[in-house]
Enzyme design. Structure first.
Site, PDB file in Angstrom:
ATOM      1  CB  SER A   1       0.139   8.966 -15.586  1.00  0.00           C
ATOM      2  OG  SER A   1       0.894   8.560 -16.686  1.00  0.00           O
TER       3      SER A   1
ATOM      4  CG  ASP B   1      12.389  15.929  -7.700  1.00  0.00           C
ATOM      5  OD1 ASP B   1      12.101  15.821  -6.489  1.00  0.00           O
ATOM      6  OD2 ASP B   1      12.251  14.997  -8.517  1.00  0.00           O
TER       7      ASP B   1
ATOM      8  CE  LYS C   1      -0.871   3.763 -15.329  1.00  0.00           C
ATOM      9  NZ  LYS C   1       0.407   3.756 -16.069  1.00  0.00           N
TER      10      LYS C   1
END
Length: 325
Positions: free
Chosen positions: A82, A93, A108
């Site tokens: 999460s 990223d 998740k």
């Protein structure tokens, strides 16, 4: 914010690098993780949230400046889920940190809400008639891919004790599928050195490490034992169980360093951890002792050392071991 305060204390100690350990971290507040990511990037999107039939909402760090712009490593494993995955994904990223861990995080990428079945108060999850948990949204990385099912794949994959266990979201036959949306608009972080060089150095080190090869060998044994059919004949069953216990015991012995790292609390935290409460003090001492022998923390510190070395080389400076917390 707790993390902000800790980073400020580390900066005051003039550390060369920071390791953030998100192993076994099941996540937390979405707003908190956006603020936390903002400590390491200068404005920009952190995560995308999408509801069915609606355009994605981009959650951003709107604060100018970066609290810590030095070398950063993030540790994850199968139980990082999460919000932990959102943070690791954003750092990856942006090219802001090197992610270190098992083959992937939990995976998740969905948001649930419990809705009560009591007609007089259906918004309460404590309904006398029970409640229904509905999936309402999905998380997406700023690069467009969902964290659902695939999780975050670390830059440096290290053989892991729990790899053989079928505990990730993808092991649930009813899990939502992976999908992608358009990427958000963001600019890559410029660390001042080549990240790929650091990753290659770490990958080579892990591949040539005899301990990690042994861990991989033993976890392969456990995976085969976990997937096979067990005999009903008692003596044969005990034999199979012994194979499993022996493999687990060998791994437990391998994941602790023979030579402990030098690890200490920050000077201003000494009184916090060592007090008149002997039981509390003993617990913290044991925690510090376990940390000093953690094979995976050791590898993450080595990644930071590689980053500092490359950073110094790029600046034409002499290389010295990094000071890391």
């Amino acid at each position: 914010m707790d993390v902000e305060n800790e980073v400020k204390k580390l900066k005051a100690q003039k550390v060369d690098g920071i390791v953030i350990d998100l192993r076994n971290n099941g996540g937390g507040s979405l707003n908190d993780v956006v603020q936390m990511a903002g400590l390491f990037i200068d404005r920009g999107p952190v995560v995308q949230v999408k509801s069915r039939g609606r355009q994605p909402e981009v959650l951003k760090d709107n604060e100018d400046g970066v609290l810590w712009d030095g070398p950063l490593a993030v540790m994850v494993n199968e139980f990082s889920a999460s919000a932990s995955e959102i943070f690791a994904a954003a750092m990856q990223d942006y090219g802001r940190a090197v992610i270190v861990g098992s083959t992937s995080t939990y995976g998740k990428g969905s948001v649930q809400r419990s809705i009560g079945l009591d007609p007089d108060n259906f918004m309460s999850s404590n309904s006398d008639l029970g409640s229904l948990k509905l999936t309402l949204q999905k998380f997406y990385r700023i690069s467009g891919g969902s964290t659902q099912l695939k999780g975050v794949v670390p830059d440096i994959i290290i053989p892991d004790f729990y790899e053989y266990l079928k505990v990730r979201e993808k092991d649930n036959p009813n899990a939502l599928p992976y999908d992608e949306i358009n990427k958000a608009n963001y600019s890559m972080f410029q660390p001042g050195f080549n990240f790929q060089t650091v990753e290659n150095m770490a990958k080579t080190r892990v591949a040539n490490d005899s301990v990690f090869r042994l861990i991989k060998f033993q976890t392969d044994i456990l995976e085969k034992q976990d997937d096979k059919e067990y005999p009903l004949e008692i003596n044969q069953f005990k034999k199979e169980q012994k194979i499993t216990r022996d493999a687990v015991k060998k791994i437990e012995g391998l994941i602790k360093l023979d030579k402990a790292m030098q690890v200490s609390f920050l000077p201003e935290d000494q009184n916090r951890y060592f007090s008149a409460d002997k039981d509390k003090t003993e617990r913290y001492k044991q925690w510090l002792n376990n940390l000093s022998k953690d094979l995976y923390v050791d590898q993450s510190v080595k990644v930071i050392n590689d980053m500092v070395t490359q950073q110094n080389l790029a600046k034409g400076k002499a290389t010295t071991p990094a000071k890391t917390f």
